[in-house]
Design an enzyme around this catalytic site. Structure first.
Site, PDB file in Angstrom:
ATOM      1  N   LYS A  32      58.544 108.739  76.797  1.00 31.49           N
ATOM      2  CA  LYS A  32      57.296 108.073  76.378  1.00 31.49           C
ATOM      3  C   LYS A  32      57.146 108.221  74.863  1.00 31.49           C
ATOM      4  O   LYS A  32      57.246 109.321  74.329  1.00 31.49           O
ATOM      5  CB  LYS A  32      56.105 108.736  77.078  1.00 31.49           C
ATOM      6  CG  LYS A  32      54.759 108.176  76.654  1.00 31.49           C
ATOM      7  CD  LYS A  32      53.642 108.742  77.500  1.00 31.49           C
ATOM      8  CE  LYS A  32      53.020 109.990  76.941  1.00 31.49           C
ATOM      9  NZ  LYS A  32      52.256 109.813  75.704  1.00 31.49           N
ATOM     10  N   ASP A  59      53.369 104.010  74.937  1.00 32.63           N
ATOM     11  CA  ASP A  59      52.000 104.432  75.279  1.00 32.63           C
ATOM     12  C   ASP A  59      51.071 104.170  74.087  1.00 32.63           C
ATOM     13  O   ASP A  59      50.707 105.093  73.366  1.00 32.63           O
ATOM     14  CB  ASP A  59      52.056 105.930  75.638  1.00 32.63           C
ATOM     15  CG  ASP A  59      50.702 106.518  75.990  1.00 32.63           C
ATOM     16  OD1 ASP A  59      49.786 105.755  76.313  1.00 32.63           O
ATOM     17  OD2 ASP A  59      50.580 107.756  75.937  1.00 32.63           O
ATOM     18  N   LYS A  61      48.196 102.127  74.444  1.00 33.79           N
ATOM     19  CA  LYS A  61      46.831 101.946  74.985  1.00 33.79           C
ATOM     20  C   LYS A  61      46.064 100.844  74.238  1.00 33.79           C
ATOM     21  O   LYS A  61      45.021 101.090  73.639  1.00 33.79           O
ATOM     22  CB  LYS A  61      46.040 103.254  74.915  1.00 33.79           C
ATOM     23  CG  LYS A  61      46.667 104.404  75.685  1.00 33.79           C
ATOM     24  CD  LYS A  61      45.733 105.616  75.702  1.00 33.79           C
ATOM     25  CE  LYS A  61      46.297 106.796  76.456  1.00 33.79           C
ATOM     26  NZ  LYS A  61      47.391 107.516  75.777  1.00 33.79           N
ATOM     27  N   ASP A  64      41.577  95.448  72.725  1.00 28.73           N
ATOM     28  CA  ASP A  64      41.144  94.520  71.669  1.00 28.73           C
ATOM     29  C   ASP A  64      40.754  93.215  72.359  1.00 28.73           C
ATOM     30  O   ASP A  64      40.705  93.168  73.594  1.00 28.73           O
ATOM     31  CB  ASP A  64      42.304  94.333  70.666  1.00 28.73           C
ATOM     32  CG  ASP A  64      41.818  94.032  69.253  1.00 28.73           C
ATOM     33  OD1 ASP A  64      40.926  93.155  69.116  1.00 28.73           O
ATOM     34  OD2 ASP A  64      42.322  94.648  68.307  1.00 28.73           O
ATOM     35  N   THR A 118      41.235 111.240  80.400  1.00 30.73           N
ATOM     36  CA  THR A 118      40.958 112.508  81.093  1.00 30.73           C
ATOM     37  C   THR A 118      40.346 113.545  80.154  1.00 30.73           C
ATOM     38  O   THR A 118      39.857 114.566  80.602  1.00 30.73           O
ATOM     39  CB  THR A 118      42.250 113.086  81.713  1.00 30.73           C
ATOM     40  OG1 THR A 118      43.248 113.094  80.708  1.00 30.73           O
ATOM     41  CG2 THR A 118      42.723 112.270  82.892  1.00 30.73           C
ATOM     42  N   ARG A 209      55.234 119.211  76.730  1.00 32.06           N
ATOM     43  CA  ARG A 209      55.639 120.524  76.230  1.00 32.06           C
ATOM     44  C   ARG A 209      56.451 121.395  77.183  1.00 32.06           C
ATOM     45  O   ARG A 209      57.334 122.115  76.711  1.00 32.06           O
ATOM     46  CB  ARG A 209      54.410 121.261  75.696  1.00 32.06           C
ATOM     47  CG  ARG A 209      53.929 120.631  74.385  1.00 32.06           C
ATOM     48  CD  ARG A 209      52.497 120.957  74.069  1.00 32.06           C
ATOM     49  NE  ARG A 209      51.583 120.269  74.966  1.00 32.06           N
ATOM     50  CZ  ARG A 209      50.265 120.383  74.902  1.00 32.06           C
ATOM     51  NH1 ARG A 209      49.721 121.167  74.006  1.00 32.06           N
ATOM     52  NH2 ARG A 209      49.500 119.706  75.747  1.00 32.06           N
TER      53      ARG A 209
END
Ligand code: C5P
Length: 230
Positions: A32, A59, A61, A64, A118, A209
């Protein structure tokens, strides 16, 4: 490729990203690329991954007006990415325009929507002007995303079971917030293990991570895959 793992490649420089890609096996994961690398390095960040054989989830997002998002999605599809995303709160016309632009380009790039970030608390969601619980808003926006032609949504693994029941088996649920048992949660709060997230109905797991920060990233990846198979 059957692996459900998408490794989040989040770095401020190209070199550590290249090092990571050298160590990972494109047969065992996808990657990603998000706003940090894309803003700094542009499409070359995604191209670098694809040249090494990885399928890329871009990614960014998008959120608009419909015409602008449609153009952005067309550009991303032409780059050849495997998956991309928009915000469901951009509304039906925006999502339909995004999907239409991919269909017109004969692209099979997967298009998914973010429902409620989230990171947002119940108070923050109300401050924006949404009533109801975060879960109710997630369900409503996922249904809107589905009926607007999205292939799926990004969601918390904690929401996966509910969204799977509400949207059927063909709707993609892409879940970050995944941590192998015993690993550092970092800034993630509501985490689940990879096996539990798959059990709850996730289609793909975004893992950063626990893999990128491991001394042997490919070993961390294979041990996550083994934990899912168990
Ligand atoms: O390092 P970690 O596993 O927490 O990385 C998760 C990745 O998923 C990061 O790229 C983060 O930006 C992204 N993400 C997330 N939570 C969301 C949406 C995306 O952690 N709700």
């Amino acid at each position: 490729m059957t692996s459900p793992i998408i490794v989040a490649v989040d770095y401020p420089q190209l070199e550590p990203a290249q090092d990571l890609l050298e160590q990972l096996d494109p047969a065992l994961c996808r990657v990603k690329i998000g706003k940090e690398m894309f803003t700094r390095f542009g499409p070359s960040a995604a191209e670098m991954c694809m040249k090494k054989g990885f399928e890329v989830f871009l990614d960014l997002k998008f959120h608009d007006i419909p015409n602008t998002v449609a153009g952005a999605c067309r550009s991303a599809a032409e780059l050849g990415v495997w998956m991309m995303n928009v915000h469901a709160s951009g509304g039906r016309r925006m999502m339909e325009a995004a999907r239409e632009s991919l269909d017109k380009a004969n692209s099979d790039t997967l298009l998914i929507a973010v429902t409620i970030l989230t990171s947002l608390s119940q108070e923050e969601i109300h401050e924006i002007g949404y009533s109801g619980t975060p879960e109710e808003n997630v369900s409503r926006l996922a249904a809107l995303a589905k009926s607007s032609g999205m292939h799926g949504v990004v969601c918390s693994p904690k929401e996966a079971e509910r969204l799977r029941a509400e949207n059927g088996n063909d709707f993609l649920l892409v879940t970050p917030g995944v941590r192998p048992a015993g690993s550092d949660t970092g800034d993630q709060r509501r985490v689940m293990t990879p096996a539990d997230a798959m059990q709850a109905g996730s289609s793909y797991l975004v893992v950063g991570r626990p893999i990128t920060g491991a001394e042997e990233p490919n070993e961390a990846l294979t041990s996550i895959l083994a934990s899912i198979e168990d």
